[in-house]
Write an enzyme that holds these catalytic residues in place. Structure first.
Site, PDB file in Angstrom:
ATOM      1  N   SER B 150       0.328  -1.035   0.377  1.00 37.71           N
ATOM      2  CA  SER B 150       0.283   0.132   0.037  1.00 37.71           C
ATOM      3  C   SER B 150       1.129   0.984  -0.360  1.00 37.71           C
ATOM      4  CB  SER B 150      -0.601   0.408   1.642  1.00 37.71           C
ATOM      5  OG  SER B 150      -2.078   0.860   1.201  1.00 37.71           O
ATOM      6  N   GLU B 244      -9.520  -4.090  -6.936  1.00 42.24           N
ATOM      7  CA  GLU B 244      -9.179  -3.485  -5.474  1.00 42.24           C
ATOM      8  C   GLU B 244      -9.527  -1.697  -6.158  1.00 42.24           C
ATOM      9  OE1 GLU B 244      -5.772  -2.412  -3.582  1.00 42.24           O
ATOM     10  OE2 GLU B 244      -5.417  -4.442  -4.593  1.00 42.24           O
ATOM     11  N   HIS B 274      -7.269  -5.731  -1.133  1.00 39.30           N
ATOM     12  CA  HIS B 274      -5.927  -4.981  -0.906  1.00 39.30           C
ATOM     13  C   HIS B 274      -5.076  -6.016   0.108  1.00 39.30           C
ATOM     14  CE1 HIS B 274      -4.000  -1.194  -0.492  1.00 39.30           C
ATOM     15  NE2 HIS B 274      -3.961  -1.133   0.574  1.00 39.30           N
TER      16      HIS B 274
END
Lengths: 321, 321
Positions: B150, B244, B274
């Protein structure tokens, strides 16, 4: 993925030099293009440990390639050549290399070519080949991998869609090397061809699309599977050069497959060419791409195996190959 | 990549149920978000075979995780959490899993967080951590892998760019799990968030971008490396869920990297979330994605090894792992 330069190494620069020395494709007749492509059988010999058997058993016409360590699983290979050229002679070395690396028995289909046999002849032959492999007990669907390059890579996807529509079981996995999945040639890398692709001639590519499709739309899903419904397809490996004419086709195929809930791995290789694995004997990264394909097949066959138990009990530290 | 359903299996459906039961992120304060994320250290325990050492040796603050079979190579891990939350507590289990699968010693950096420490604090800490790993002889650049998820996945790319600009040697490879590489959140999957992402809250994501960037442009290349010059980066593995919020960021990062002559592998996983590997203990495909990352690391370290001889002499049939 460059390595240290050593004399005699099979580098990208040397390959570009060889490609530049070839006659311009637009200067050749159809027969000459076919002959030139098929000359690969003399340039790239098959490892003596691989047994090559000619198969002519309706509906399958082609070759069966058994590497020394072949197991029970099989690969149906659909060669490239714009649906117009190509044969077991042009691709025997590549299928032998893939078969050896993956330990699969390779079935290299000599499907009918355009313009003599336009769409959907190639796809019909490929579907018939899968039926034959299953019906004759040569392999099971969950032990079968479909693979192909360029037009053959698009044909792999079109064949999977046709298998699903026919209610046939899905193969365990599929491999598309620089797949041609949009015969309208409209994605940016294909439409612009800038910088010029050292392997593909844009004019010849468009002529091949026309030879295969005739008056049909170049977005016919059975010939341009980028526009097909891809749901239910098995895990897909897509490899392409980072800057070839069909790079965007590889990227968009990956995106479309993922959007249809298909597990997809996309590899983009810099300093690589259209269908780099075809040049594995003269390009080190072509060889490495084959090794990557073998790892993908290994994981996909393990996953597809019906006898596979959930791996709950293995320790983390033991999970690495 | 679905497997047969068995009772107690760690399926996507069960994970979605767990996620739906969590409190809505917008209802939590910053401290509550941090506490919730850090509770992973109780939910997901580290394998006892992995030695966890707290490291506080300027400029490196964080943890060193040594799996049982660690070799000489190392991984610097940059955790996710939008540059605002996350710590070794939220990610110890993931780095332990990755370290065990890859046989790398994991260095999990506790970089400074926004809004207390806005851009470029996180990137500066990451660059300093690489310098520390190299200067103290803990590893060499060609034995070092950068990894992150991320925001940490975007930070991996931004750190590589900063290393190149500082004239430092490149690591051997990098892994980006569902990387956040465009803080303007303008790509279609992120801008639309349709269907709603079960992990990421779009409103919270935008607030995190603002906390990190303040009045800077959300296209600042050092924070949104999709807009950076990616030339010279090492081979890159990008994994994301097929549907996602950050799927398009993964696809576009792969395309941008390839366009800059970076070797890139993109994996898009259906029925995934995710940063699926963060959920490996409750999602089978999260575990499989870690196995794929381990295979990627193995190939990249072999390729980066300075002592590696060209593999001219090995027989094809011996080349499979």
């Amino acid at each position: 993925m460059s390595a240290a330069k050593v004399p005699g190494e099979r580098t990208y620069e040397r390959l570009l030099g060889r490609l530049a020395a070839l006659p311009k494709q637009t200067s050749l007749t159809l027969d000459e293009l076919r002959t030139q492509y098929d000359s690969a059988e003399r340039a790239f010999r098959v490892d003596p440990g691989c047994v090559v058997e000619i198969v002519d058993e309706a509906p399958f016409r082609g070759e069966c390639l058994r590497p020394g360590q072949a197991g029970e699983a099989a690969m149906l290979y659909l060669h490239g050549g714009g649906y117009v050229i190509g044969s077991p002679r042009s691709h025997r070395h590549l299928v032998a290399d893939l078969a050896a690396a993956t330990r699969l028995t390779g079935y290299l289909l000599d499907y009918r070519l355009a313009p003599e046999h336009p769409y959907p002849a190639a796809r019909d032959d490929a579907v018939a080949a899968v039926r034959w492999l299953l019906d004759t007990g040569r392999t099971r669907a969950d032990r079968l991998v479909l693979a192909g390059d360029s037009a053959g890579g698009g044909l792999v996807v079109a064949t999977l869609v046709a298998l699903r529509e026919a209610g046939l079981p899905m193969p365990a996995a599929a491999i598309c090397l620089s797949p041609w999945v949009d015969l309208s040639c409209s994605l940016p890398s294909c439409a612009s061809n800038r910088p010029p692709d050292p392997v593909i001639d844009g004019e010849v590519l468009r002529a091949m699309a026309h030879a295969y499709l005739g008056q049909r739309s170049p977005r016919t899903p059975g010939a341009s599977p980028l526009f097909a419904d891809l749901r239910g397809l098995p895990p897909l490996l897509v490899q392409a050069a980072a800057d070839e004419m069909l790079t965007d086709e590889a990227v968009e195929l990956a995106r479309a497959a993922a959007g249809a809930e298909v597990a997809v791995t996309l590899e983009l290789w810099p300093r690589f060419v259209h269908v780099g694995p075809w040049y594995a004997r003269v390009l080190d990264d072509g060889r490495r791409a084959i090794d990557h394909a073998a790892r993908f097949v290994s994981a996909a066959l393990e996953l597809a195996s019906p006898g596979r138990a959930p791996r709950l009990s293995r320790r983390l530290s033991a999970r690495r190959r």
